[in-house]
Design a protein around this motif. Structure first.
Motif, PDB file in Angstrom:
ATOM      1  N   LYS A 125      42.024  52.816  43.296  1.00  0.00           N
ATOM      2  CA  LYS A 125      40.807  52.458  42.703  1.00  0.00           C
ATOM      3  C   LYS A 125      39.612  53.261  43.683  1.00  0.00           C
ATOM      4  O   LYS A 125      38.437  52.958  43.434  1.00  0.00           O
ATOM      5  CB  LYS A 125      41.025  50.841  42.623  1.00  0.00           C
ATOM      6  CG  LYS A 125      40.816  50.317  44.289  1.00  0.00           C
ATOM      7  CD  LYS A 125      40.451  48.952  44.003  1.00  0.00           C
ATOM      8  CE  LYS A 125      38.943  48.647  44.274  1.00  0.00           C
ATOM      9  NZ  LYS A 125      38.392  47.570  43.691  1.00  0.00           N
ATOM     10  N   ILE A 137      42.188  54.639  36.305  1.00  0.00           N
ATOM     11  CA  ILE A 137      42.378  53.086  36.295  1.00  0.00           C
ATOM     12  C   ILE A 137      42.403  52.559  34.860  1.00  0.00           C
ATOM     13  O   ILE A 137      42.993  51.643  34.601  1.00  0.00           O
ATOM     14  CB  ILE A 137      40.875  52.713  37.027  1.00  0.00           C
ATOM     15  CG1 ILE A 137      40.912  52.727  38.420  1.00  0.00           C
ATOM     16  CG2 ILE A 137      40.803  51.226  36.415  1.00  0.00           C
ATOM     17  CD1 ILE A 137      39.756  52.421  39.129  1.00  0.00           C
ATOM     18  N   PRO A 153      45.647  47.583  41.960  1.00  0.00           N
ATOM     19  CA  PRO A 153      44.833  48.539  42.474  1.00  0.00           C
ATOM     20  C   PRO A 153      44.846  48.986  43.932  1.00  0.00           C
ATOM     21  O   PRO A 153      45.327  47.949  44.534  1.00  0.00           O
ATOM     22  CB  PRO A 153      43.340  48.100  42.480  1.00  0.00           C
ATOM     23  CG  PRO A 153      43.366  46.733  42.362  1.00  0.00           C
ATOM     24  CD  PRO A 153      44.815  46.313  41.944  1.00  0.00           C
ATOM     25  N   ILE A 378      39.465  45.735  37.366  1.00  0.00           N
ATOM     26  CA  ILE A 378      39.789  46.825  38.400  1.00  0.00           C
ATOM     27  C   ILE A 378      38.318  47.788  38.215  1.00  0.00           C
ATOM     28  O   ILE A 378      38.404  48.155  37.189  1.00  0.00           O
ATOM     29  CB  ILE A 378      40.995  47.481  38.187  1.00  0.00           C
ATOM     30  CG1 ILE A 378      42.051  46.461  38.431  1.00  0.00           C
ATOM     31  CG2 ILE A 378      41.283  48.346  39.316  1.00  0.00           C
ATOM     32  CD1 ILE A 378      43.594  47.187  38.077  1.00  0.00           C
TER      33      ILE A 378
END
Ligand code: KG4
Ligand code: ZN
Length: 386
Positions: A125, A137, A153, A378
């Motif tokens: 991430k 992602i 993440p 995320i």
């Protein structure tokens, strides 16, 4: 536990499938699938990485790499029928709407493949280039929707730290001092226990890998410069060259803190070569002397940190530790200390890869007591810190 991991923070697109079990400090890792595509050739002509080109390439390459990793793991079982619902397809289209048609490619590739026996999807991430991070992602989230699997993440730098656990059959002892040296980072991090990080020092300007790349460019070597400089320097070293004709500085080597600075060294190279048409042998001298200067600083700062903070294990990770001379120098350094072990990654895990992201995910799941380990949303974080 089977983990599918994705890395797209810079110019490497990578997908791995790990079967990983045991303790967080000494996991048993079976690499079931590992597919990596380096965009180096594409970015070479610009002398660096262009975020939007990196993004486009990640979007193009992730689906075939995913299929390759699934195939290597033996998880590419054909069902002969479409297994996704209209709702899933709609959701995936929305998640991936800005990723250059990757939604349709993914659905086409995966629609008649059985759901693989994967327990967790892990994805980088940050830190890194945000447009590039978003592709990884969003693909991870889309896969989570299609296969109904949770997505975790991961901090890319945590990945570099945990990269040293691959193929090591022993328990890492704490406290740990980590020196992280990559294209974007130069930092000394102290961990009293697993997943606790205290940044002791970091670069005030350029990262060490960045300095390698920029100096390489100055002497007309291709991107990425680290391996090129190290190749020329090694040739000079083997010839018995020991001189310091160019007199490059060792920035901040005597400062009392544990911070670094490499932009002065880079500028010193720039001034030294200004207006000169360099011969091959001079390029080798510069490469050698630059590498020596960088090594002196990294070793000296790490030695100071080791004297200040009781340490059982020294981890040196990140792309720059692919450098053989640095590895030898750290091997020598640890002999000055009692009861200290050095951990560096295997060659293929030194530069960016997704295996390290999978290992970090396992260690987090095994150790973390945090409830927010599984965040609902995320978000890419270009400047994410440890
Ligand atoms: O960890 P990494 O693959 O990507 C980032 O997270 O930044 O590190 C890439 C950096 C580049 O700057 C590259 O020039 C450097 O690692 N590098 C090296 C060597 N191999 C890669 N630097 C010095 N010597 C090497 N052999
Ligand atoms: Zn990296």
């Amino acid at each position: 536990m089977k983990i599918l991991s994705i890395e797209t923070s810079c110019d490497e697109t990578a997908v791995s499938i790990l079967d990983i079990n045991g303790k967080a400090t000494s996991p048993k890792i079976l690499l079931l699938g590992n597919a990596l595509f380096s965009q180096v050739k594409i970015h070479e002509k610009y002398g660096g990485v262009f975020p939007n080109i990196a993004k486009r390439e990640h979007a193009k390459n992730l689906p075939p790499l995913l299929l390759k990793a699934l195939d290597q793991a033996g998880f590419e079982k054909r069902t002969g029928r479409n297994q996704f619902t209209k709702n899933q397809i709609k959701k995936v289209g929305k998640i991936l709407e800005r990723e250059y048609g990757v939604a349709q490619t993914l659905i086409d590739l995966l629609s008649n493949i059985e759901k693989p026996p994967i327990d967790i999807i892990a994805v980088t991430k940050g830190p890194g280039l945000e447009p590039a991070l978003w592709v990884g992602i969003n693909v991870a989230i889309a896969l989570g929707v299609l296969w109904n699997i949770k997505v975790l993440p991961i901090n890319h730098m945590e990945g570099h730290i945990f990269s040293v656990l691959y193929k090591k059959n022993e328990d890492i002892k704490f406290p740990v001092l980590s020196l992280l040296i990559s294209g974007g980072h130069t930092e000394l991090v102290y961990s009293k226990s697993l997943l606790s990080y205290k940044i002791l020092g970091e670069t005030r300007d350029d990262a060490v890998g960045e300095a390698f790349d920029k100096v390489a460019r100055m002497i007309s070597l291709p991107y990425p410069g680290g391996p090129q400089i190290s190749r020329l320097a090694e040739r000079k070293r083997k010839s018995g060259y020991k001189k310091s004709l160019w007199g490059f500085p060792r920035p901040m080597i005597h400062s009392k803190d544990l911070d670094f600075s490499f932009s002065g060294l880079k500028t010193a190279v720039l001034y030294a070569i200004k207006g000169k048409k360099l011969k091959k042998s001079q390029k080798e001298e510069i490469a050698f002397e630059f590498e020596e200067a960088v090594t002196d600083v990294l070793i000296s700062k790490t030695r100071s940190a080791l004297k200040m903070f009781p340490t059982r294990s020294l981890i040196v990770a990140g792309g720059v530790i692919a450098n053989k001379h640095l590895q030898k120098s750290f091997n020598k350094l640890i002999r000055e200390f009692n009861n200290l072990k050095l951990y560096v990654p295997e060659k293929e895990l030194a530069t960016d890869n997704s295996v390290m992201i999978g290992i970090a995910a396992f260690c987090k799941i095994k150790t973390s007591t945090k409830k927010n380990l599984w965040s609902k949303k995320i978000k890419a974080e270009g400047n994410l810190r440890l």
